[in-house]
Design an enzyme around this catalytic site. Structure first.
Site, mmCIF file in Angstrom:
data_model
loop_
_atom_site.group_PDB
_atom_site.id
_atom_site.type_symbol
_atom_site.label_atom_id
_atom_site.label_comp_id
_atom_site.label_asym_id
_atom_site.label_seq_id
_atom_site.Cartn_x
_atom_site.Cartn_y
_atom_site.Cartn_z
ATOM 1 N N CYS A 1 54.942 -28.495 -17.921
ATOM 2 C CA CYS A 1 54.432 -27.316 -18.648
ATOM 3 C C CYS A 1 55.556 -26.578 -19.354
ATOM 4 O O CYS A 1 55.295 -25.785 -20.248
ATOM 5 C CB CYS A 1 53.761 -26.345 -17.676
ATOM 6 S SG CYS A 1 52.451 -27.106 -16.764
ATOM 7 N N GLU B 1 49.392 -21.130 -12.861
ATOM 8 C CA GLU B 1 50.526 -21.631 -13.641
ATOM 9 C C GLU B 1 49.923 -22.650 -14.593
ATOM 10 O O GLU B 1 49.611 -23.771 -14.198
ATOM 11 C CB GLU B 1 51.544 -22.227 -12.665
ATOM 12 C CG GLU B 1 52.938 -22.290 -13.226
ATOM 13 C CD GLU B 1 53.207 -23.640 -13.829
ATOM 14 O OE1 GLU B 1 52.954 -23.782 -15.048
ATOM 15 O OE2 GLU B 1 53.654 -24.534 -13.104
HETATM 16 C C1 SIN Z 1 55.176 -27.763 -14.360
HETATM 17 O O1 SIN Z 1 55.215 -28.574 -15.247
HETATM 18 O O2 SIN Z 1 54.096 -27.231 -14.081
HETATM 19 C C2 SIN Z 1 56.367 -27.344 -13.553
HETATM 20 C C3 SIN Z 1 57.670 -27.627 -14.163
HETATM 21 C C4 SIN Z 1 58.830 -27.136 -13.348
HETATM 22 O O3 SIN Z 1 58.674 -26.680 -12.214
HETATM 23 O O4 SIN Z 1 59.933 -27.188 -13.872
#
Ligand code: SIN
Length: 485
Positions: free
Chosen positions: A289, A255
């Site tokens: 992310c 991810e």
């Molecule tokens: C992340 O920033 O990697 C995860 C964000 C989320 O789970 O909403």
């Protein structure tokens, strides 16, 4: 010292094979809001990581042999304990990560929801029967846990990024070793304490904390007894870790980074779009992310959207996450602030205008005043880099096709968002966006029931949802022959 109801949740040692391991040196965990020491944690290394893999390997057979119901009961207890301790876990998370307490408690509920979800979904690992090409044969498909899972997790969600990997792994019958970010190990260790209280057997869930990222990462990616590796973090580091997994042909799920477009069409409800952009961009001080990275606004609503959005961003209250009423906390470090400032300055040099955010703050070097840039084009540094901070670049466009082309003009493909009330456009744009997740008239898309993950260089695999188990399972085909004898 930190006003916890249960002081035992603040742990200082790695958790390996059901016991707490001290090491010769310590890591300092500092509060990003104040720079003050929160706790010292023993600095584990390669030897402890190998020990954790050995423990996970040793625990695997018995854990995999438990029925899905037995595992579900233990996971449910873990979920219940996390929710019962939500206040303390939230406080620990704010102290080490910085996000406002309400948001931190929200993360605890978000993380716990994955444990609840997978405790239930683990009971539904169905196999299959397939009509065979010959009358004396039968084809049966079963699914089995892959084995020891190793994970490296980031500082932006110190609880939820571990929970959504570990819950799927444990529910599938796998055992788990995680190396959490060294900035935020306390949430991970508190989870281990609660896993132990829930009765999860020794060796099933292990946490190794240490600052030897390279050495520990090599063990987790190259060890022959690790069957699967999972990572949440930057694309650059993800590529390196994937290459390290190649020698042992590990199953990987990644991810990685994002560059989310947030498109506002002329026919959108502008107040809804402003509210959606605000939550999508400024959640966790822009350090997710899936945070909006570029706001694309159609010319007919550019002035109205910009005016309302700037007013809404101005209303955010910046400060220490433990202060009542604060809605946006510090960034993880002063270094992170200066990286984002470089993107702002370089884009202003190329013609962008700062509509909001030039005020200096006296709060400290880890704070960045929430900012908005207008007159941005997609080739500017603020648009073609993942910002990971509280800055919104606004790009204008004329036509729907132009918006889709700009949105897709990135190597990333994690989250995207758009606002429109036109049903034909909604389908065209949703299908045209090259992203693993699309928020349609919605700025907050993350939840345990939905498949979280990206396309292109944003990674592979899906976390959460019924698809989230697949990454932790092997498909085995049984061919039964000679049935006519
Ligand atoms: C992340 O920033 O990697 C995860 C964000 C989320 O789970 O909403």
């Amino acid at each position: 010292m930190h006003h916890l109801n249960d002081a035992q949740l603040l742990k200082n040692f790695s958790y390996i094979n059901g016991s707490w391991h001290s090491s010769a040196s310590d890591i300092a965990v500092n509060n990003p809001a104040t720079g003050k020491l929160v706790a010292k944690v023993s600095n584990a290394g390669i030897a402890e990581t190998e020990l954790a893999v050995k423990a996970a390997k040793g625990a695997f057979k018995a854990w995999a042999a438990k029925s899905a119901n037995e595992r579900a009961t233990l996971l449910r207890k873990w979920f219940d304990l996390m929710m019962a301790n939500q206040e303390d876990l939230g406080r620990i998370l704010t102290l080490e990560q910085g996000k406002p307490l309400a948001e931190a408690k929200g993360e605890i509920a978000y993380g716990a929801a994955f444990i609840e979800w997978f405790s239930e979904e683990g009971k539904r690992v169905y196999g299959d029967t397939i009509p065979a090409p010959a009358g004396d044969k039968r084809i049966v498909v079963i699914k089995q846990p892959i084995g020891v899972v190793a994970a490296i997790t980031p500082w932006n969600f110190p609880n939820a990024m571990i929970a959504r990997k570990a819950a799927a792994a444990l529910a599938s019958g796998c055992t788990f070793v995680v190396r959490p970010a060294t900035q935020t190990p306390l949430s991970a260790l508190a989870m281990a304490e609660l896993a132990e209280r829930a009765g999860i057997p020794a060796g099933v869930f292990n946490v190794v904390v240490g600052d030897d990222a390279r050495g520990m990462g090599k063990v987790l990616t190259e060890h022959k007894d690790v069957a699967k590796f999972t990572f949440t973090g930057s694309t650059a580091v993800g590529k390196l870790l994937i290459s390290q997994c190649a020698a042992t042909v590990k199953k990987v799920s990644m991810e990685l980074g994002g560059n989310a477009p947030f498109i506002v069409f002329d026919d959108a409800n502008i107040d809804d779009a402003v509210a959606g952009a605000l939550v999508s961009k400024y959640r966790n001080a822009g350090q997710t992310c899936v945070c909006t990275n570029r706001i694309l606004v159609q010319e007919g609503v550019l002035a109205e959207f910009t005016e309302k959005f700037v007013a809404a961003v101005k209303d955010l209250s910046l400060g220490d996450g433990l202060t009542e009423g604060v809605t946006i906390g510090p960034m993880i470090s002063a270094q992170a602030v200066s990286e984002v400032k470089k993107l702002i300055d370089a884009s202003i040099n190329q013609g962008a205008k700062l509509a909001l955010g030039d005020d200096e703050t006296t709060l400290g070097a880890s704070f960045l005043v929430p900012s908005v840039l207008t007159g941005v084009t997609n080739d500017m540094p603020i648009a073609n880099n993942e910002i990971f901070g509280p800055v919104s670049p606004i790009i204008s466009f004329k036509e729907e096709s132009e918006a889709i082309a700009i949105a897709n003009d990135t190597e990333f493909g994690l989250a995207s968002y758009f606002y429109s009330r036109d049903i034909g456009r909604i389908w065209r744009v949703a299908e045209g966006l090259e992203f693993g997740m699309v928020g349609i008239n919605e700025g907050l898309i993350s939840n345990a029931a939905a498949p979280f993950g990206g396309m292109k260089q944003s990674g592979n695999g899906r976390e959460g949802s019924k698809y989230g188990l697949d990454d932790y399972l092997e498909i085995k085909y049984l061919c039964m022959g000679g049935l006519d004898k």
